[in-house]
Design a protein around this motif. Structure first.
Motif, PDB file in Angstrom:
ATOM      1  N   VAL A   9       0.857  -1.198   0.000  1.00 34.11           N
ATOM      2  CA  VAL A   9       0.000   0.000   0.000  1.00 34.11           C
ATOM      3  C   VAL A   9       0.892   1.246   0.000  1.00 34.11           C
ATOM      4  N   GLU A  10       1.922   1.225   0.837  1.00 32.36           N
ATOM      5  CA  GLU A  10       2.814   2.393   0.928  1.00 32.36           C
ATOM      6  C   GLU A  10       3.596   2.589  -0.374  1.00 32.36           C
ATOM      7  N   ARG A  11       3.963   1.474  -0.991  1.00 30.55           N
ATOM      8  CA  ARG A  11       4.688   1.554  -2.276  1.00 30.55           C
ATOM      9  C   ARG A  11       3.768   2.117  -3.369  1.00 30.55           C
ATOM     10  N   MET A  12       2.524   1.721  -3.332  1.00 27.38           N
ATOM     11  CA  MET A  12       1.552   2.220  -4.315  1.00 27.38           C
ATOM     12  C   MET A  12       1.263   3.705  -4.075  1.00 27.38           C
ATOM     13  N   ARG A  13       1.278   4.086  -2.805  1.00 29.56           N
ATOM     14  CA  ARG A  13       0.948   5.472  -2.458  1.00 29.56           C
ATOM     15  C   ARG A  13       2.082   6.398  -2.883  1.00 29.56           C
ATOM     16  N   ASP A  14       3.305   5.956  -2.645  1.00 30.70           N
ATOM     17  CA  ASP A  14       4.469   6.785  -2.968  1.00 30.70           C
ATOM     18  C   ASP A  14       5.415   6.007  -3.869  1.00 30.70           C
ATOM     19  N   PRO A  15       5.103   5.928  -5.152  1.00 31.07           N
ATOM     20  CA  PRO A  15       5.952   5.122  -6.037  1.00 31.07           C
ATOM     21  C   PRO A  15       7.338   5.736  -6.146  1.00 31.07           C
ATOM     22  N   GLY A  16       8.362   4.914  -6.059  1.00 34.62           N
ATOM     23  CA  GLY A  16       9.737   5.395  -6.165  1.00 34.62           C
ATOM     24  C   GLY A  16      10.089   5.684  -7.610  1.00 34.62           C
ATOM     25  N   PRO A  17      11.329   6.065  -7.850  1.00 32.77           N
ATOM     26  CA  PRO A  17      11.728   6.413  -9.216  1.00 32.77           C
ATOM     27  C   PRO A  17      11.837   5.202 -10.150  1.00 32.77           C
ATOM     28  N   ASP A  18      12.063   4.026  -9.577  1.00 36.41           N
ATOM     29  CA  ASP A  18      12.243   2.852 -10.415  1.00 36.41           C
ATOM     30  C   ASP A  18      10.894   2.347 -10.910  1.00 36.41           C
ATOM     31  N   GLN A  19      10.725   2.297 -12.212  1.00 38.69           N
ATOM     32  CA  GLN A  19       9.426   1.899 -12.751  1.00 38.69           C
ATOM     33  C   GLN A  19       9.320   0.408 -13.043  1.00 38.69           C
ATOM     34  N   GLY A  20      10.387  -0.324 -12.953  1.00 37.33           N
ATOM     35  CA  GLY A  20      10.343  -1.779 -13.057  1.00 37.33           C
ATOM     36  C   GLY A  20       9.717  -2.320 -14.333  1.00 37.33           C
ATOM     37  N   ASP A  21       9.294  -3.569 -14.268  1.00 40.15           N
ATOM     38  CA  ASP A  21       8.718  -4.202 -15.455  1.00 40.15           C
ATOM     39  C   ASP A  21       7.764  -5.328 -15.057  1.00 40.15           C
ATOM     40  N   PHE A  22       6.948  -5.743 -16.008  1.00 37.47           N
ATOM     41  CA  PHE A  22       6.139  -6.931 -15.785  1.00 37.47           C
ATOM     42  C   PHE A  22       7.038  -8.151 -16.011  1.00 37.47           C
TER      43      PHE A  22
END
Ligand SMILES: N[C@@H](CCC(=O)N[C@@H](CS)C(=O)NCC(=O)O)C(=O)O
Length: 362
Positions: free
Chosen positions: A229-242
């Protein structure tokens, strides 16, 4: 481009979904609290309905409905897409959006309104956002009034003293399964969120994380869900991948299985009821068309039949029915394993569409 304006509230389920999306996409936006004044001066005149969230785009287009808002913005800001390219991943993302939007609303509303501590917290918040300038004592009184229709949504959602233990069992089992998944993967489909994550965030943020009693419960029972939930609320700079090659973590299967076991029969019956309803003459489609039986966490109850769910279901259904060859085989293997194969192969006898923020027969 300039700024988008989001009209909503921290306490609101579907505002949370859109806010998390806007932040993840790094779209410049300003959030305005949907006070009584904002409802009267902007929301009602622009959308014709008293619902949040509402997006007022930078070129002054008003959009209501969290899914429509996301699709509207997704067309303008396609990168990074929240709809996976991988056909099976996309199907799962669409299914879990429906589960978040239309099923986890049951535990979300139950926990908010059936537990004194949460209820008092929500009432105070409703009052504060409705009339921000009023004295604190006035907040409770106004909050009680504003909250009444929301708290009153419990019976139509099937929340009763009888179903409550089942709702809690089902929610705690979901938390446990999601916890297990998140111990291995930061999001549903890998290292970046999809529309499925945004759908789940709706209930899991405002109600089940932010309301005090449910927040403690989540942190205790499923700490990785709280961190998600916290990660979704404040997404970091890394956008990652599926995950590569349209791979799906096996840990999602129990979640999908519970969805098809509990929500599946409701979707199937809603389709039939809607088709029957459509055979008679009606002026317009109401939000609910009668009541039906349902089961949750082993308890049986009655709830209202919501045609809107079919609009959501059409999204997953239509995507599935575009698949062929290997993609279809892989989707079918998954759907058979989680108990969704029959439902998705059941034709939708009466489709619906949305026009001017109203649901109608298609
Ligand atoms: N499906 C809609 C649901 C919106 C919705 O139910 N919003 C709530 C607040 S989170 C609301 O405004 N409810 C008022 C009502 O139900 O009359 C969406 O995704 O935007």
């Amino acid at each position: 481009m300039g700024r988008q304006q989001l009209l909503g509230a921290e306490v609101s389920y579907y505002t949370g979904k859109v806010r998390a999306y806007l932040r993840y996409k790094r779209i410049d936006f300003e959030e305005t609290v949907a006070s009584r004044e904002v409802y009267q001066q902007i929301i009602l005149p622009r959308t014709g309905i008293a619902m949040i969230p509402v997006l007022i785009s930078d070129d002054d287009i008003a959009v209501q409905d969290s899914t429509d808002i996301i699709d509207f913005l997704e067309a303008r800001y396609p990168q990074p897409p929240v709809y996976p390219e991988g056909p099976v991943q996309r199907l799962v993302a669409l299914l879990l959006e429906i589960y978040g939007d239309e099923w986890l609303v049951i535990p979300a509303m139950h926990y908010r309104w059936s537990f004194t501590e949460n209820r008092a917290f929500a009432i105070e918040e409703f009052g504060r956002l409705s009339v921000p300038d009023a004295e604190p004592e006035a907040h409770r009184e106004i909050g009680e009034k504003v909250a009444r229709p929301f708290a009153g949504a419990l019976p139509p959602l099937g929340v009763s003293g009888h179903t409550a233990p089942g709702i809690e069992r089902s929610y705690l089992a979901f938390l446990k399964d999601f916890e297990k998944h998140l111990e291995e993967h930061p999001f549903l489909l890998g290292t970046r969120p999809s529309i499925g994550d945004f759908g789940l965030y709706g209930p899991l943020y405002a109600h089940l994380y932010r309301d005090p009693y449910s927040g403690r419960l989540m942190k205790k029972e499923a700490p990785s869900v709280a961190t998600w939930v916290e990660r979704m609320r404040d997404p970091g700079p890394d956008q990652g991948d599926f995950l590569a090659e349209d791979h799906l973590a096996e840990t999602l299967q129990p979640i999908l299985q519970r969805m098809f076991e509990e929500q599946g029969p409701v979707l199937a019956d809603t389709m039939q009821r809607l088709a029957e309803w459509a055979r008679e003459e009606h002026e317009r489609l109401p939000r609910a068309i009668g009541m039906h039986d349902f089961s949750i966490g082993g308890e049986r109850g009655q709830r209202a039949v919501f045609p809107y769910s079919i609009w959501m279901w059409q999204r997953a259904y239509d995507h599935y029915h575009t698949l062929s060859g290997k993609a279809r085989e892989r989707a079918d293997a998954l759907l058979k394993a989680v108990g969704g194969y029959e439902l998705i192969n059941q034709p939708i006898p009466q489709r619906v569409k949305r026009e001017n923020n109203r649901l109608m027969l298609a």
